[in-house]
Design a protein around this motif. Structure first.
Motif, PDB file in Angstrom:
ATOM      1  N   GLU A 183      17.898  24.229   4.401  1.00 20.47           N
ATOM      2  CA  GLU A 183      19.253  23.660   4.469  1.00 20.47           C
ATOM      3  C   GLU A 183      19.299  22.182   4.084  1.00 20.47           C
ATOM      4  OE1 GLU A 183      17.255  23.942   6.886  1.00 20.47           O
ATOM      5  OE2 GLU A 183      17.665  22.548   8.524  1.00 20.47           O
TER       6      GLU A 183
ATOM      7  N   ASP B 187      14.051  11.203  13.719  1.00 21.68           N
ATOM      8  CA  ASP B 187      15.230  10.657  13.045  1.00 21.68           C
ATOM      9  C   ASP B 187      16.155  10.187  14.169  1.00 21.68           C
ATOM     10  OD1 ASP B 187      17.232  10.150  11.260  1.00 21.68           O
ATOM     11  OD2 ASP B 187      17.235  12.147  10.340  1.00 21.68           O
TER      12      ASP B 187
ATOM     13  N   ILE C 141      11.733  14.454   9.317  1.00 16.43           N
ATOM     14  CA  ILE C 141      11.727  13.796  10.625  1.00 16.43           C
ATOM     15  C   ILE C 141      12.841  14.449  11.450  1.00 16.43           C
ATOM     16  CG2 ILE C 141      10.594  11.666   9.952  1.00 16.43           C
ATOM     17  CD1 ILE C 141      13.410  10.388   9.780  1.00 16.43           C
TER      18      ILE C 141
ATOM     19  N   LEU D  58      13.778  30.323  10.855  1.00 14.73           N
ATOM     20  CA  LEU D  58      13.350  31.233  11.888  1.00 14.73           C
ATOM     21  C   LEU D  58      14.621  31.668  12.604  1.00 14.73           C
ATOM     22  CD1 LEU D  58      10.460  31.897  12.441  1.00 14.73           C
ATOM     23  CD2 LEU D  58      10.450  30.205  14.257  1.00 14.73           C
TER      24      LEU D  58
ATOM     25  N   GLY E 208      13.019  22.483   5.597  1.00 16.94           N
ATOM     26  CA  GLY E 208      13.758  23.733   5.743  1.00 16.94           C
ATOM     27  C   GLY E 208      14.806  23.811   4.638  1.00 16.94           C
TER      28      GLY E 208
HETATM   29  N1  MSP Z   1      16.650  14.752  10.461  1.00 20.65           N
HETATM   30  C1  MSP Z   1      16.840  15.705   9.442  1.00 20.65           C
HETATM   31  C2  MSP Z   1      15.712  15.634   8.436  1.00 20.65           C
HETATM   32  C3  MSP Z   1      15.513  14.309   7.804  1.00 20.65           C
HETATM   33  S1  MSP Z   1      14.132  14.322   6.765  1.00 20.65           S
HETATM   34  C4  MSP Z   1      14.216  12.923   5.929  1.00 20.65           C
HETATM   35  C5  MSP Z   1      16.892  17.102  10.025  1.00 20.65           C
HETATM   36  N2  MSP Z   1      16.400  17.249  11.248  1.00 20.65           N
HETATM   37  S2  MSP Z   1      16.385  18.608  12.073  1.00 20.65           S
HETATM   38  O1  MSP Z   1      15.782  18.285  13.326  1.00 20.65           O
HETATM   39  O2  MSP Z   1      17.683  19.178  12.121  1.00 20.65           O
HETATM   40  O3  MSP Z   1      15.525  19.619  11.279  1.00 20.65           O
HETATM   41  C6  MSP Z   1      14.217  19.301  10.945  1.00 20.65           C
HETATM   42  C7  MSP Z   1      13.508  20.470  10.349  1.00 20.65           C
HETATM   43  O4  MSP Z   1      13.418  21.545  11.279  1.00 20.65           O
HETATM   44  C8  MSP Z   1      14.215  21.030   9.122  1.00 20.65           C
HETATM   45  O5  MSP Z   1      13.268  21.276   8.118  1.00 20.65           O
HETATM   46  C9  MSP Z   1      14.764  22.325   9.589  1.00 20.65           C
HETATM   47  O6  MSP Z   1      14.870  23.269   8.582  1.00 20.65           O
HETATM   48  C10 MSP Z   1      13.718  22.718  10.612  1.00 20.65           C
HETATM   49  N3  MSP Z   1      14.272  23.698  11.495  1.00 20.65           N
HETATM   50  C11 MSP Z   1      15.188  23.508  12.495  1.00 20.65           C
HETATM   51  N4  MSP Z   1      15.539  24.731  12.965  1.00 20.65           N
HETATM   52  C12 MSP Z   1      14.863  25.694  12.310  1.00 20.65           C
HETATM   53  C13 MSP Z   1      14.771  27.068  12.388  1.00 20.65           C
HETATM   54  N5  MSP Z   1      15.471  27.762  13.240  1.00 20.65           N
HETATM   55  N6  MSP Z   1      13.906  27.683  11.549  1.00 20.65           N
HETATM   56  C14 MSP Z   1      13.111  26.999  10.680  1.00 20.65           C
HETATM   57  N7  MSP Z   1      13.182  25.708  10.573  1.00 20.65           N
HETATM   58  C15 MSP Z   1      14.081  25.040  11.331  1.00 20.65           C
HETATM   59  O7  MSP Z   1      17.345  17.999   9.344  1.00 20.65           O
END
Ligand code: MSP
Length: 697
Positions: free
Chosen positions: A283, A58, A19, A313, A281
């Protein structure tokens, strides 16, 4: 992923995206995870699965609280605004986030159902595993941007993920006794070596758990914006406990005393044949592959079957991320493609590029240039061109009807191999492999046509008609076959080709697992051949995307902060053009002095300043730069009042192409530092008395 057994009850497949933090709008990096999941969901449905595919936002935590504060709105208002942007984007991208028998699959952590689910889960955990949760004083460093504990000691430290200083936390918290789950976690990994994919990530996770596995804090006293702890409302839940639970809320967890009353939850999560997969992702793997299974073990709930951690990415070698200011947005790409071609191709172009270019699981680069090149080469000149070539010949030579082949058509064995390779690739989530196989067949069919010349087959005169019919049947059937295989990745264009081939119904309803060579029926009337993927001019499209991206970044018309009024975009290091880049923006590639010399910087003096109606961040300034007075629009209204700017000496980028915002022309850009997480602008100025117009170099 296994295939269904063909019985009448459909096998279940529950797939989640992480999320997304609702503190800002999504970028191409965040859309990547969702697009990948959409391909999987579409593929699984085409294999006959009953799919629940869920995404969401989230919406709790300190970074949301702070982002809202900076905008002078409430956290709820902020997440309401951003949640809409996420939903709209998923609609624009044709994302099929739905629970097949029950509508939309979208979860918000500020919903009452979710609060109930989180509270139910913790109550259930305390009942079933009374030692799992305890209270203790916590002192340590916490990164509010990554929502992660960085150190369990109070000494200052920078976050290893984002590099920013972590904050000191000192308070009494509820803790989860993670250390007690070490052996059970290791047993889990041993019994299910594919629990985490790719394999090298499983190894990372295992090593982490084998190390010093510490108990973790799962509540906060210092934060208000969260779900209250049941019976102890001074505490709110730690965002990750809250966020992970959303995977269950989304399918109905939380009803009844133990939370399991909802039949949908039982169907997709607790039933023996339930298959739960979390796509994430890389991280955030520790939260999913270590904490989450331990939380579930303590609550005596079934665990997900697989966690797949994909790579990042990258944009200019860095992880694309709003806080680093190096983002590309999906909306301009999709809309500009559609606008420039006059056809609905933008979604397919973006999806195809993201899946083709990167080996799934590893990091990949994003580049607008490469995206357009791929589109032209593989979709316009590749699949699209092949389809229109074949259809045009069928129209010309056979009056728009699929002719009976003149002799036995023997492409079958070859396509059994193509089929197997493609399906195996999809099953292993090797998307670039699947798409590569399809495209290789497009190229082979093009060569086949060039070699066999259906317009003048080199056979005896009496055989020409039969030979042509055979060649065109083979080619048309190949297009049908490849269209089905490509559908999960490029859903819009393949549906159009499907219809042009005279096929009825939605391709999405076609069973990919039952696809067979040779089922194209002679006698089928084809539709009107039209270019499905029109070619694009790279420069024209690129400029259009850039202009649309500017609209998003433009502080007067979007939610982002900053002072820039130029068209330089976010990657420039020249002050306010880097609107979203905080002080910690990544170093860009080195430039020569001749590049710097292209930028004309001049001293200016602000003559007048006024607010612009309807644009709460923009000020309209008249700036004296010696030989003329320029009108400049600057996104600094939240940081400066118009009055305090009069007479102020500023630095202006004087040779930026003028651009319009809110119908007003801006002729130059002010330089400003971008400070703090929200990029608060602080104008560059001079301590000495200095005449307007002086060059800054
Ligand atoms: N809120 C948490 C996840 C909670 S799940 C119970 C979070 N959110 S996030 O918005 O930061 O990231 C969400 C997803 O987007 C992650 O899987 C993250 O790896 C993906 N990505 C965000 N930036 C990205 C890139 N530049 N490349 C690939 N995926 C990326 O973490």
């Amino acid at each position: 992923m296994s295939q269904p057994d063909g019985k009448s009850t459909k096998p279940k497949f529950y797939l989640t995206t992480p999320i997304y933090y609702a503190n800002s709008r999504p970028h191409v990096g965040s859309a990547y995870t969702t697009i990948v999941c959409d391909v999987i969901a579409r593929y699984k449905r085409m294999c006959g699965y009953d799919v629940a595919f869920v995404t969401g936002t989230d919406e709790h935590g300190v970074n949301i609280e702070r982002a809202a504060e900076a905008k002078s709105i409430t956290p709820q208002q902020l997440v309401d605004q951003n949640e809409k942007i996420f939903r709209e984007l998923w609609k624009l991208l044709g994302i099929t986030n739905r629970i097949d028998d029950a509508g939309e699959g979208f979860v918000r952590t500020t919903s009452p159902e979710h609060a109930r689910a989180v509270q139910t889960l913790v109550r259930r955990t305390m009942q079933r595993s009374p030692n799992a949760i305890f209270k203790r004083k916590y002192e340590g460093r916490y990164c509010i941007y990554d929502n992660a504990y960085v150190s369990d000691t109070p000494e200052p430290i920078n976050c290893p993920t984002c590099g920013r200083p972590a904050e000191l936390i000192s308070e009494e918290n509820y803790f989860f006794r993670l250390s007690a789950y070490k052996d059970r976690l290791l047993d889990l990994y041993k019994a299910n070596p594919k629990f985490v994919q790719p394999d090298f990530r499983m190894n990372e996770v295992r090593s982490f758990v084998e190390g010093d596995l510490r108990d973790i804090s799962i509540s906060r006293k210092s934060i208000k914006w969260g779900i209250p702890w049941p019976g102890d409302p001074e505490h709110v839940f730690y965002v990750w406990y809250d966020a992970l639970t959303s995977y269950m809320t989304a399918i109905g967890y939380g009803e009844g005393d133990d939370g399991e009353a909802n039949p949908q939850f039982r169907k997709y999560w607790t039933a023996d044949d339930a298959y739960v997969m979390h796509m994430i992702g890389k991280e955030i793997i520790r939260f999913h592959a270590v904490y989450w299974p331990a939380f579930l073990m303590a609550a005596e709930l079934p665990l997900p079957k697989q966690i797949f951690a994909h790579g990042w990415l990258l944009f200019e070698q860095e992880k694309m991320s709003k806080s680093k200011g190096n983002v590309a947005y999906p909306e301009p790409i999709v809309k500009a493609f559609d606008e420039v071609t006059g056809a609905k191709v933008g979604n397919d172009a973006l999806r195809y590029y993201l899946l083709r270019e990167t080996v799934f699981g590893q990091d990949g680069n994003f580049s607008r240039e490469a995206l357009i090149t791929r589109y032209n080469a593989d979709l316009a000149n590749g699949l699209g061109n092949l389809a229109s070539r074949v259809l045009t010949m069928i129209e010309k030579y056979h009056g728009g009807v699929i002719a009976e082949p003149g002799r036995v058509v023997d492409f079958g064995p070859k396509f059994t191999e193509t089929y197997q390779k493609t399906i195996n690739s999809y099953d292993r989530l090797n998307f670039s492999g699947a798409v590569g196989e399809i495209l290789a067949n497009v190229a082979a069919t093009d060569s086949y046509l060039t070699g066999t010349k259906p317009w003048a087959p080199t056979v005896e005169e009496s055989q020409v008609a039969a030979e042509r019919a055979t060649i065109l049947y083979r080619a048309a059937e190949t297009v049908r076959f490849l269209t089905v295989l490509a559908h999960p990745v490029i859903p819009d264009g393949t549906q159009k080709i499907w219809e042009q081939l005279g096929q009825t119904g939605e391709l999405a309803d076609f069973r990919i697992d039952q696809l067979k060579w040779g089922e194209l029926k002679p006698g089928t009337k084809i539709g009107k051949p039209e270019a499905v993927f029109p070619r694009v001019d790279k420069k024209q499209l690129s400029e259009r995307i850039e202009a649309m991206e500017n609209e998003i970044r433009n502080p007067g018309t979007s939610t982002s902060a900053g002072a820039g009024a130029g068209s330089a975009g976010p990657s420039t290091s020249l002050g306010t053009g880097a609107q979203n880049a905080p002080a910690t923006a990544p170093a860009t590639a080195k430039i020569g002095i001749e590049d710097f010399a292209k930028v004309e910087l001049r001293v200016g003096v602000v003559k007048s300043a006024e607010r612009i109606q309807g644009a709460d961040k923009l000020l309209k300034l008249l700036v004296d730069i010696g030989d003329e007075v320029r009108q400049v629009l600057a996104g600094i209204a939240l940081a400066y009042t118009p009055e305090e700017l009069i007479g102020r000496k500023v630095v202006i980028v004087a040779n930026l192409a003028p651009r319009k915002m809110r119908g007003l022309e801006s002729n130059g850009m002010l330089l400003a530092a971008s400070v703090g997480p929200d990029g608060k602008p602080v104008l560059c100025t001079f301590a000495e008395d200095i005449a307007p117009g002086a060059k800054v170099k």
